[in-house]
Motif scaffolding. Structure first.
Motif, short mmCIF file in Angstrom:
data_model
loop_
_atom_site.label_atom_id
_atom_site.label_comp_id
_atom_site.label_asym_id
_atom_site.label_seq_id
_atom_site.Cartn_x
_atom_site.Cartn_y
_atom_site.Cartn_z
N ASP A 1 -16.40 -3.90 -8.80
CA ASP A 1 -16.44 -1.97 -8.53
C ASP A 1 -15.93 -1.21 -7.30
O ASP A 1 -16.04 -0.23 -6.88
N LEU A 2 -15.34 -2.13 -7.31
CA LEU A 2 -14.32 -1.50 -6.42
C LEU A 2 -13.26 -0.88 -6.49
O LEU A 2 -12.40 -0.45 -7.63
N ALA A 3 -12.94 0.79 -5.19
CA ALA A 3 -11.88 1.43 -6.26
C ALA A 3 -11.01 1.63 -5.43
O ALA A 3 -10.16 2.20 -6.30
N ASN B 1 -7.93 0.31 -12.68
CA ASN B 1 -8.34 1.76 -12.05
C ASN B 1 -8.52 1.70 -10.28
O ASN B 1 -9.01 2.15 -9.32
N ILE B 2 -7.73 0.61 -9.97
CA ILE B 2 -7.72 0.36 -8.66
C ILE B 2 -6.65 1.17 -7.76
O ILE B 2 -5.21 1.28 -8.50
N VAL B 3 -6.83 2.16 -6.63
CA VAL B 3 -5.52 3.04 -5.99
C VAL B 3 -5.78 2.26 -4.68
O VAL B 3 -6.23 1.78 -3.93
N ILE B 4 -4.18 1.61 -4.76
CA ILE B 4 -3.37 1.41 -3.25
C ILE B 4 -2.79 2.25 -3.00
O ILE B 4 -1.94 2.79 -3.71
N ILE B 5 -3.04 2.11 -2.17
CA ILE B 5 -2.31 2.82 -0.91
C ILE B 5 -1.67 1.82 0.28
O ILE B 5 -2.56 1.19 0.65
N GLY B 6 -0.83 2.27 0.20
CA GLY B 6 0.44 0.99 1.72
C GLY B 6 0.97 1.48 2.46
O GLY B 6 0.97 2.63 2.60
N TYR B 7 1.67 0.77 3.52
CA TYR B 7 2.69 1.16 4.75
C TYR B 7 3.71 0.54 4.60
O TYR B 7 3.96 -1.07 3.73
N ASP B 8 4.46 1.02 4.76
CA ASP B 8 6.09 0.25 4.93
C ASP B 8 6.76 0.87 3.26
O ASP B 8 6.26 1.36 2.71
N SER B 9 7.99 0.48 3.45
CA SER B 9 8.76 0.71 1.97
C SER B 9 9.29 -0.07 1.37
O SER B 9 10.99 0.15 1.31
N GLY B 10 9.89 -1.57 1.38
CA GLY B 10 10.68 -2.33 1.12
C GLY B 10 10.31 -1.56 -0.66
O GLY B 10 9.26 -1.04 -1.23
#
Length: 319
Positions: free
Chosen positions: A217-219, A243-252
């Protein structure tokens, strides 16, 4: 000495020359300023962009730099060896991005005692030896990532973090910046897991898959660097999670492609060219006895599909 003349030199004399060459400092002109930069690695496009900024400053200010790092961001001992070798060449100053915020302190103390200014970049150390640190405000940037995650989730749901490590200053600050902001501002968001993938894409994929399996049930998931974030994207894709919201870090490029494709909701981008440039600039200033700030904030930005093509964002992407 030209190659065809080697056979005219007595073997014992040639041995002496080779031994001297191996133990001598790098062959720089006597009046040339030498500034080695020891990074965390080379495997991410981020570090190539940092190098580009350092090269730009070196050309502008007329100094000689070297830029190197271990093969991956788990090789603390290898990075320490590189730092020791750089210091043995008696540089004018040194830039250092610590994989472990404490392991390098004895060598950095040697540099300090020898009058060699140390500029930390990207990741600081738990010491006041560096005269300055050129870095992103990682706590604030990760807090913004938490805000964006909460915005996508409507302020509630279960989330997890895949971090790159728990020893570097960046690893600690990005993890804690995210967690503390969630705890302080979003009481209906639960962080169910914080795991570490060494900043390696494949290892982070396996870590993320284990989290997804244990939490159906991870969001949402937050990845604290390039390898961590792409590992999450790969895991979500491989497991067909929805429906998993992914927020990242960096921009390769892998991250910008994931955002354009809608696989990643958004990410924080640093200013790696600025980090490299400011590191060399600060090193020269320190050598000249100039006052420089302890923290050189090189800035960060949040980007997603809505602004990825804006000029101010394009200027700090490193794909």
């Amino acid at each position: 000495m030209q190659e065809q003349h080697v056979d005219l030199i007595r073997p014992e004399a040639l041995d002496a020359i080779l031994i001297a060459a191996a133990s001598a400092p790098a062959a720089f002109a006597q009046d040339e300023i030498y500034i080695p930069l020891i990074s965390k690695g080379f495997q991410h496009q981020f570090w190539q962009a940092v190098k580009a900024g350092a090269d730009q400053a070196a050309d502008e200010f007329g100094v000689r730099i070297t830029f190197e790092g271990p093969d991956n961001e788990t090789m603390v001992d290898r990075q320490i060896d590189m730092l020791a070798a750089a210091l043995a060449n008696n540089p004018g100053a040194i830039g250092f991005a610590a994989l472990d915020s404490q392991a390098a302190i004895p060598l950095l103390r040697q540099a300090h005692d020898a009058g060699i200014p140390v500029i930390a970049f990207d990741s600081g150390v738990d010491s006041d030896i560096p005269v300055a640190t050129a870095t992103t405000d990682n706590v604030a940037a990760a807090a913004l990532a938490a805000d964006k995650m909460a915005e996508f989730l409507g302020g509630e749901g279960k989330v997890a973090v895949v971090a790159h490590d728990q020893t570097s200053r960046t690893g600690i600050d990005r993890r804690d910046g995210f967690l503390n902001q969630i705890e302080a501002s979003y009481p209906n968001i639960e962080v169910v897991s914080v795991q570490y993938g060494a900043g390696d894409q494949l290892q982070s994929t396996e870590v993320a898959k284990a989290i997804l399996t244990a939490n159906p049930d991870l969001a949402g998931m937050f990845g604290t660097n390039e390898g961590s974030a792409i590992g999450i994207v790969n895991a979500v894709r491989e497991m067909s999670s929805e429906n998993i919201v992914i927020i990242g870090y960096d921009s390769g490029k892998a991250q910008t492609d994931a955002i354009r494709a809608g696989l990643m909701a958004g990410a924080i981008t640093q200013n790696p060219v600025g980090i490299g440039y400011e590191t060399v600039k600060a090193a020269i200033a320190a050598m000249n006895g100039e006052e420089i700030p302890e923290i050189i904030d090189t800035g960060f930005y949040y980007y997603d599909q809505s602004n990825i093509d804006n000029p101010e964002i394009q200027a700090v992407l490193y794909d």
